[in-house]
Design a protein around this motif. Structure first.
Motif, short mmCIF file in Angstrom:
data_model
loop_
_atom_site.label_atom_id
_atom_site.label_comp_id
_atom_site.label_asym_id
_atom_site.label_seq_id
_atom_site.Cartn_x
_atom_site.Cartn_y
_atom_site.Cartn_z
N MET A 42 -7.43 -3.72 0.77
CA MET A 42 -6.20 -4.07 1.48
C MET A 42 -5.98 -5.66 1.86
SD MET A 42 -5.48 -0.85 3.88
CE MET A 42 -3.92 -1.42 4.42
N ARG A 43 -7.14 -6.18 2.19
CA ARG A 43 -7.37 -7.46 2.48
C ARG A 43 -7.02 -8.39 1.22
NH1 ARG A 43 -11.75 -6.16 5.58
NH2 ARG A 43 -13.33 -6.82 3.87
N ALA A 44 -7.50 -7.73 -0.01
CA ALA A 44 -7.17 -8.59 -1.08
C ALA A 44 -5.81 -8.51 -1.41
CB ALA A 44 -8.01 -7.97 -2.28
N GLN A 45 -5.04 -7.53 -1.22
CA GLN A 45 -3.77 -7.34 -1.41
C GLN A 45 -2.76 -8.35 -0.47
OE1 GLN A 45 -1.79 -3.80 0.55
NE2 GLN A 45 -0.95 -3.26 -1.53
N ARG B 195 -4.27 -11.09 0.74
CA ARG B 195 -4.32 -12.52 0.09
C ARG B 195 -3.57 -12.77 -0.83
NH1 ARG B 195 -9.74 -10.92 1.00
NH2 ARG B 195 -10.12 -10.71 -1.09
N ALA B 196 -3.50 -11.82 -2.09
CA ALA B 196 -2.56 -11.96 -3.26
C ALA B 196 -1.07 -12.23 -2.82
CB ALA B 196 -2.69 -10.67 -3.93
N ARG B 197 -0.51 -11.69 -1.76
CA ARG B 197 0.89 -11.86 -1.29
C ARG B 197 0.86 -13.33 -0.81
NH1 ARG B 197 1.45 -5.75 1.53
NH2 ARG B 197 2.17 -4.86 -0.49
N ARG B 198 -0.03 -13.69 0.05
CA ARG B 198 0.02 -15.21 0.55
C ARG B 198 -0.29 -16.21 -0.37
NH1 ARG B 198 -3.44 -12.90 4.70
NH2 ARG B 198 -5.07 -13.95 3.62
N ALA B 199 -0.92 -15.91 -1.59
CA ALA B 199 -1.17 -16.87 -2.62
C ALA B 199 -0.04 -17.00 -3.77
CB ALA B 199 -2.44 -16.43 -3.21
N GLY B 200 0.80 -15.69 -3.61
CA GLY B 200 1.94 -15.69 -4.60
C GLY B 200 1.61 -14.99 -5.80
N PRO C 28 -0.02 -8.82 -6.29
CA PRO C 28 -1.05 -7.82 -5.56
C PRO C 28 -1.11 -6.50 -5.91
CG PRO C 28 0.96 -7.86 -4.40
CD PRO C 28 1.19 -9.01 -5.58
N ARG C 29 -2.13 -5.76 -5.69
CA ARG C 29 -2.32 -4.40 -6.28
C ARG C 29 -1.21 -3.50 -5.38
NH1 ARG C 29 -8.88 -3.18 -5.82
NH2 ARG C 29 -9.43 -4.61 -7.61
N SER C 30 -0.63 -2.52 -5.93
CA SER C 30 0.55 -1.95 -5.21
C SER C 30 -0.23 -0.75 -4.46
CB SER C 30 1.33 -0.94 -6.53
OG SER C 30 0.39 -0.17 -7.06
N ASN C 31 0.52 -0.08 -3.58
CA ASN C 31 0.09 0.98 -2.78
C ASN C 31 -0.25 2.12 -3.36
OD1 ASN C 31 0.40 -0.62 -0.51
ND2 ASN C 31 2.55 -0.09 -0.04
N HIS C 32 0.22 2.26 -4.59
CA HIS C 32 -0.15 3.42 -5.53
C HIS C 32 -1.64 3.16 -6.11
CE1 HIS C 32 0.33 6.79 -8.37
NE2 HIS C 32 0.02 5.66 -9.23
N THR C 33 -1.80 1.89 -6.46
CA THR C 33 -3.18 1.71 -7.05
C THR C 33 -4.18 2.00 -5.94
OG1 THR C 33 -2.27 -0.07 -8.72
CG2 THR C 33 -4.64 -0.02 -8.19
N LEU C 34 -3.78 1.49 -4.72
CA LEU C 34 -4.69 1.71 -3.57
C LEU C 34 -4.99 3.06 -3.45
CD1 LEU C 34 -3.93 -1.30 -1.34
CD2 LEU C 34 -5.71 -1.14 -3.00
N GLU C 35 -4.03 3.84 -3.40
CA GLU C 35 -4.10 5.25 -3.08
C GLU C 35 -4.85 5.98 -4.07
OE1 GLU C 35 0.05 6.32 -2.48
OE2 GLU C 35 0.15 5.47 -0.46
N THR C 36 -4.69 5.79 -5.39
CA THR C 36 -5.34 5.99 -6.50
C THR C 36 -6.73 6.00 -6.37
OG1 THR C 36 -3.50 5.85 -8.06
CG2 THR C 36 -5.45 6.55 -8.88
N ALA C 37 -7.18 4.87 -6.03
CA ALA C 37 -8.42 4.56 -6.03
C ALA C 37 -9.30 5.26 -4.80
CB ALA C 37 -8.94 3.02 -5.65
N LEU C 38 -8.57 5.24 -3.60
CA LEU C 38 -9.23 6.15 -2.48
C LEU C 38 -9.05 7.56 -2.88
CD1 LEU C 38 -7.05 4.48 0.50
CD2 LEU C 38 -9.66 4.33 -0.23
N THR C 39 -8.18 7.96 -3.61
CA THR C 39 -8.28 9.70 -4.21
C THR C 39 -9.58 9.60 -5.18
OG1 THR C 39 -5.76 9.52 -4.25
CG2 THR C 39 -6.94 11.33 -5.26
N ILE C 40 -9.80 8.91 -6.00
CA ILE C 40 -11.21 8.99 -6.79
C ILE C 40 -12.46 8.89 -5.98
CG2 ILE C 40 -12.49 7.78 -8.69
CD1 ILE C 40 -9.96 7.01 -9.71
#
Length: 223
Positions: A1-4, A6-11, A14-26
């Motif tokens: 989530m911190r990487a997400q 940082r990506a938003r601040r850097a323009g 970012p990884r989508s919330n769906h991608t993060l949820e998929t990773a957490l599900t795995i």
């Protein structure tokens, strides 16, 4: 989530919330697998065999799951949660072996006897079945097999685009000869081994709709 963040601040993207949820599900699925299937409650005790067993539960998702697990264990090692990354030398490539459904040995023996001893079995069923059972020939390879592809002296056939002719044992060779005898009874100029009522007057192969149903009487599809 911190990487997400940082990506938003850097323009950058970012990884989508769906991608993060998929990773957490795995990761959740892995944790439950380790607890209930491997009796392991400690990340530090996870080894490559545990990971392989987990990936084998869903082979089609191996690549995606391994990417997520690699990310997690690299993070866990950096945080000193684990000493060794069990995914470090693992690959997402699948084995090249056949992974489809196969017949049991008893079923194979039953079909072998049916196609080599029963005179009531249609020659087309026998030749398509034996070539598939013993040589992995597809319906297309059997359908396109021509008389010129059958080497009478060497007792071998050329199947499809295979680089070398396929030598035949006595049993499948006898079945091929029976099919050729059935073809000869049609008195046709069609060059193919499998000739039907609809193709005996022409030179084209049997229809694509005919071959898949040749084995209907034996109860097993060509695949």
């Amino acid at each position: 989530m911190r990487a997400q963040q940082r990506a938003r601040r850097a323009g950058t993207r970012p990884r989508s919330n769906h991608t993060l949820e998929t990773a957490l599900t795995i990761l959740r699925a892995l944790a439950l697998f380790l607890i209930y299937q491997r009796n392991n409650n400690d990340w530090a005790l996870v080894d490559v065999h545990d990971i392989e067993a987990f990936l084998a539960t869903l082979p089609t998702a191996r690549k995606r799951r391994l990417v997520v697990l690699g990310q997690f264990f690299r993070f866990a090692r950096a945080q000193h949660i684990v000493l060794i990354d069990p995914t470090r030398n693992m690959t997402s490539k699948h084995s090249k072996g056949f992974r489809g459904r196969t017949l049991t040995l008893d079923q194979q023996r039953c079909l072998f006897r049916r196609w080599t001893t029963s005179e009531e079995v249609h020659p087309h069923e026998a030749v398509v079945g034996m070539l598939a059972l013993l040589h992995g020939a597809s319906s297309s390879e059997a359908r396109m097999l021509q008389v010129n592809d059958v080497d009478q002296q060497a007792q071998r056939v050329r199947l499809g685009k295979r680089p070398h002719p396929v030598p035949l044992d006595p049993a499948p060779w006898t079945v091929v000869q029976r099919c050729l005898a059935h073809r000869a009874a049609w008195r046709t100029d069609n060059p193919h081994v499998v000739v039907t009522k609809g193709t005996k007057a022409g030179r084209g192969p049997a229809s694509t709709a005919y071959l898949p149903h040749v084995l209907d009487d034996c109860g097993f599809p060509p695949g």
